[in-house]
Scaffold this motif. Structure first.
Motif, PDB file in Angstrom:
ATOM      1  N   LEU A 288       0.824  -1.211   0.000  1.00 39.33           N
ATOM      2  CA  LEU A 288       0.000   0.000   0.000  1.00 39.33           C
ATOM      3  C   LEU A 288       0.856   1.259   0.000  1.00 39.33           C
ATOM      4  N   PRO A 289       0.652   2.152  -0.953  1.00 43.28           N
ATOM      5  CA  PRO A 289       1.410   3.406  -0.974  1.00 43.28           C
ATOM      6  C   PRO A 289       1.227   4.245   0.291  1.00 43.28           C
ATOM      7  N   ALA A 290       0.070   4.117   0.951  1.00 41.70           N
ATOM      8  CA  ALA A 290      -0.201   4.899   2.167  1.00 41.70           C
ATOM      9  C   ALA A 290       0.387   4.257   3.415  1.00 41.70           C
ATOM     10  N   GLY A 291       1.050   3.125   3.272  1.00 39.81           N
ATOM     11  CA  GLY A 291       1.623   2.430   4.418  1.00 39.81           C
ATOM     12  C   GLY A 291       3.129   2.574   4.496  1.00 39.81           C
ATOM     13  N   SER A 292       3.638   2.761   5.702  1.00 39.95           N
ATOM     14  CA  SER A 292       5.082   2.842   5.947  1.00 39.95           C
ATOM     15  C   SER A 292       5.418   2.013   7.179  1.00 39.95           C
ATOM     16  N   THR A 293       6.659   1.579   7.269  1.00 41.34           N
ATOM     17  CA  THR A 293       7.095   0.803   8.432  1.00 41.34           C
ATOM     18  C   THR A 293       8.425   1.328   8.962  1.00 41.34           C
ATOM     19  N   PHE A 294       8.690   1.003  10.231  1.00 49.48           N
ATOM     20  CA  PHE A 294       9.990   1.338  10.829  1.00 49.48           C
ATOM     21  C   PHE A 294      10.506   0.123  11.595  1.00 49.48           C
ATOM     22  N   PHE A 295      11.796   0.131  11.903  1.00 51.23           N
ATOM     23  CA  PHE A 295      12.415  -1.004  12.575  1.00 51.23           C
ATOM     24  C   PHE A 295      11.847  -1.169  13.984  1.00 51.23           C
ATOM     25  N   ASN A 296      11.559  -2.416  14.335  1.00 53.04           N
ATOM     26  CA  ASN A 296      10.949  -2.732  15.630  1.00 53.04           C
ATOM     27  C   ASN A 296      11.793  -2.195  16.782  1.00 53.04           C
ATOM     28  N   GLU A 297      11.130  -1.516  17.725  1.00 51.51           N
ATOM     29  CA  GLU A 297      11.740  -0.956  18.937  1.00 51.51           C
ATOM     30  C   GLU A 297      12.752   0.146  18.654  1.00 51.51           C
ATOM     31  N   ASP A 298      12.704   0.745  17.468  1.00 51.78           N
ATOM     32  CA  ASP A 298      13.669   1.774  17.083  1.00 51.78           C
ATOM     33  C   ASP A 298      12.962   3.133  17.004  1.00 51.78           C
ATOM     34  N   SER A 299      13.036   3.892  18.091  1.00 53.30           N
ATOM     35  CA  SER A 299      12.356   5.194  18.142  1.00 53.30           C
ATOM     36  C   SER A 299      12.939   6.184  17.153  1.00 53.30           C
ATOM     37  N   MET A 300      14.240   6.105  16.919  1.00 50.41           N
ATOM     38  CA  MET A 300      14.880   7.004  15.964  1.00 50.41           C
ATOM     39  C   MET A 300      14.353   6.763  14.549  1.00 50.41           C
ATOM     40  N   ASP A 301      14.222   5.495  14.173  1.00 48.14           N
ATOM     41  CA  ASP A 301      13.695   5.175  12.847  1.00 48.14           C
ATOM     42  C   ASP A 301      12.218   5.549  12.750  1.00 48.14           C
ATOM     43  N   CYS A 302      11.477   5.373  13.840  1.00 50.68           N
ATOM     44  CA  CYS A 302      10.073   5.785  13.878  1.00 50.68           C
ATOM     45  C   CYS A 302       9.959   7.283  13.607  1.00 50.68           C
ATOM     46  N   ALA A 303      10.777   8.077  14.285  1.00 49.78           N
ATOM     47  CA  ALA A 303      10.769   9.533  14.090  1.00 49.78           C
ATOM     48  C   ALA A 303      11.129   9.899  12.649  1.00 49.78           C
ATOM     49  N   LYS A 304      12.101   9.196  12.097  1.00 50.06           N
ATOM     50  CA  LYS A 304      12.529   9.445  10.714  1.00 50.06           C
ATOM     51  C   LYS A 304      11.379   9.200   9.731  1.00 50.06           C
ATOM     52  N   GLU A 305      10.624   8.127   9.943  1.00 50.54           N
ATOM     53  CA  GLU A 305       9.508   7.816   9.050  1.00 50.54           C
ATOM     54  C   GLU A 305       8.357   8.812   9.226  1.00 50.54           C
ATOM     55  N   ILE A 306       8.140   9.287  10.443  1.00 50.54           N
ATOM     56  CA  ILE A 306       7.114  10.308  10.662  1.00 50.54           C
ATOM     57  C   ILE A 306       7.474  11.589   9.910  1.00 50.54           C
ATOM     58  N   ILE A 307       8.751  11.955   9.944  1.00 50.56           N
ATOM     59  CA  ILE A 307       9.217  13.131   9.193  1.00 50.56           C
ATOM     60  C   ILE A 307       8.963  12.954   7.702  1.00 50.56           C
ATOM     61  N   ALA A 308       9.208  11.738   7.187  1.00 50.69           N
ATOM     62  CA  ALA A 308       8.978  11.476   5.764  1.00 50.69           C
ATOM     63  C   ALA A 308       7.499  11.637   5.409  1.00 50.69           C
ATOM     64  N   ILE A 309       6.613  11.173   6.293  1.00 54.55           N
ATOM     65  CA  ILE A 309       5.171  11.303   6.048  1.00 54.55           C
ATOM     66  C   ILE A 309       4.739  12.766   6.170  1.00 54.55           C
ATOM     67  N   TYR A 310       5.298  13.476   7.142  1.00 58.20           N
ATOM     68  CA  TYR A 310       5.025  14.910   7.282  1.00 58.20           C
ATOM     69  C   TYR A 310       5.437  15.644   6.000  1.00 58.20           C
ATOM     70  N   SER A 311       6.568  15.249   5.433  1.00 57.32           N
ATOM     71  CA  SER A 311       7.034  15.858   4.180  1.00 57.32           C
ATOM     72  C   SER A 311       6.095  15.554   3.029  1.00 57.32           C
ATOM     73  N   ASP A 312       5.509  14.343   3.017  1.00 52.47           N
ATOM     74  CA  ASP A 312       4.526  14.010   1.989  1.00 52.47           C
ATOM     75  C   ASP A 312       3.310  14.927   2.075  1.00 52.47           C
TER      76      ASP A 312
END
Length: 348
Positions: A288-312
């Motif tokens: 799904l284009p609207a779906g994204s994932t981050f590495f399990n238990e990795d808050s830094m990667d979670c934040a990085k993916e949120i930034i990418a979605i915010y940029s979208d």
């Protein structure tokens, strides 16, 4: 067709929410009953059932071995004379005296013990993740039917514009049980978003109750997030249907998960969804284009993916991603698709 669904407790959880939606769809053309064995019932949840669904309460104290409750349960089954009994708890099959009754069990998560599963006529896994987990630990071969939701009930997001003057609202919906659901990971990611990325126009709202609430409130205070994080408590289905679309992003940071019904709900409401890259959620989101994932238990990667979605959002590409996911979601995860597949098993 006479169908009994049977469950121990009727409190807010993924299995119970699925059950309400299934019963409301099945009762349109079938004689449907729900038996709740234990005396733990969320009446708000029960009240969301169609009045065509007959609800019976055994009111057994949790863990009681008193044979009175077994007699009450089996007398009720004998009186209803169902064509099939659909269980949502592994041990219920051991409580049923009627041996020629067709029984089905839905396996709602990974790591469910194998004991008693072979006593059911049919087994259904809610995802390939759950299916493969069972097959890796036994010779059993369940069917696979995805959990579905009533897509038409959800209000749909229509505004996908974003700027630094607008509040970017994140939501997480689940039981507050951080050992499984990972809300602490998301709180740490919020801290990183503010401190490392300077994203101050954000908020996080947690929907649900659970044993981790006190811990999570304290963690939010320790991280200096009191003004950014709101604990909303439990909300009924009507609230979810009406309000999920008011957020910009749903995040499901689970440490382990067999499926992830709230992920599908977020997509149905027109939101992008971010979840851990564990098997259950990844199975939903990977195409799904609207779906994204981050590495399990990795808050830094979670934040990085949120930034990418915010940029979208800020560059105007998120709307197309959400809309291009719509038909795939309806085809795979509508409650009508779920119940039609179960009916084939009931009638087989």
């Amino acid at each position: 067709m006479k169908i009994i669904h049977c469950i121990f407790t009727m409190e807010i959880g993924g299995a119970q929410i699925l059950l309400v939606d299934m019963l409301n769809d099945l009762c349109v053309t079938n004689d449907v009953s729900l038996i709740i064995i234990n005396a733990k019932v969320n009446m708000q949840l029960v009240q969301q059932l169609n009045t065509k669904v007959s609800v019976f309460y055994i009111r057994r104290p949790v863990g009681s071995l008193n044979p009175f409750y077994l007699f009450k349960l089996n007398s009720l089954i004998w009186r209803i004379k169902p064509d099939v009994l659909h269980s949502h708890e592994r041990k219920i099959v051991k409580m049923i005296w009627k041996k020629n009754l067709k029984t089905i069990f839905t396996i709602h998560d990974v790591n469910v013990p194998i004991q008693y599963l072979d006593l059911y006529n049919n087994l259904v896994a809610i995802s390939f993740t759950v299916l493969n987990d069972i097959k890796s630990r036994s010779a059993l071969n369940p069917a696979m039917i995805y959990n579905g939701i009533p897509m038409e009930s959800f209000s749909k997001r229509s505004d996908y514009e974003m700027s630094d003057k607008k509040l970017f609202r994140i939501v997480q919906v689940s039981r507050l049980m951080h050992e499984k659901k990972g809300q602490d990971i998301l709180l740490h990611a919020m801290k990183i978003l503010i401190d490392n990325y300077g994203l101050s126009n954000i908020s996080l709202e947690l929907v649900g109750e659970g044993d981790s609430k006190g811990f999570l409130i304290e963690l939010a205070k320790d991280l200096g997030l009191e003004s950014k994080v709101i604990f909303l408590g439990n909300k009924n289905r009507e609230w979810i249907y009406a309000n999920l679309s008011s957020y910009h992003l749903l995040v499901q940071p689970s440490r382990y998960e067999g499926f992830g019904l709230t992920i599908v709900e977020g997509l149905a409401a027109g939101l992008p969804v971010l979840a851990t890259n564990i098997d259950g959620p990844n199975e939903i989101l990977k195409t799904l284009p609207a779906g994204s994932t981050f590495f399990n238990e990795d808050s830094m990667d979670c934040a990085k993916e949120i930034i990418a979605i915010y940029s979208d959002y800020t560059n105007g590409t998120i709307k197309e991603k959400v809309f291009s996911s719509k038909n795939l979601i309806i085809e795979k995860f509508s409650i009508q698709a779920t119940t039609s597949q179960y009916l084939k098993i009931y009638k087989n």
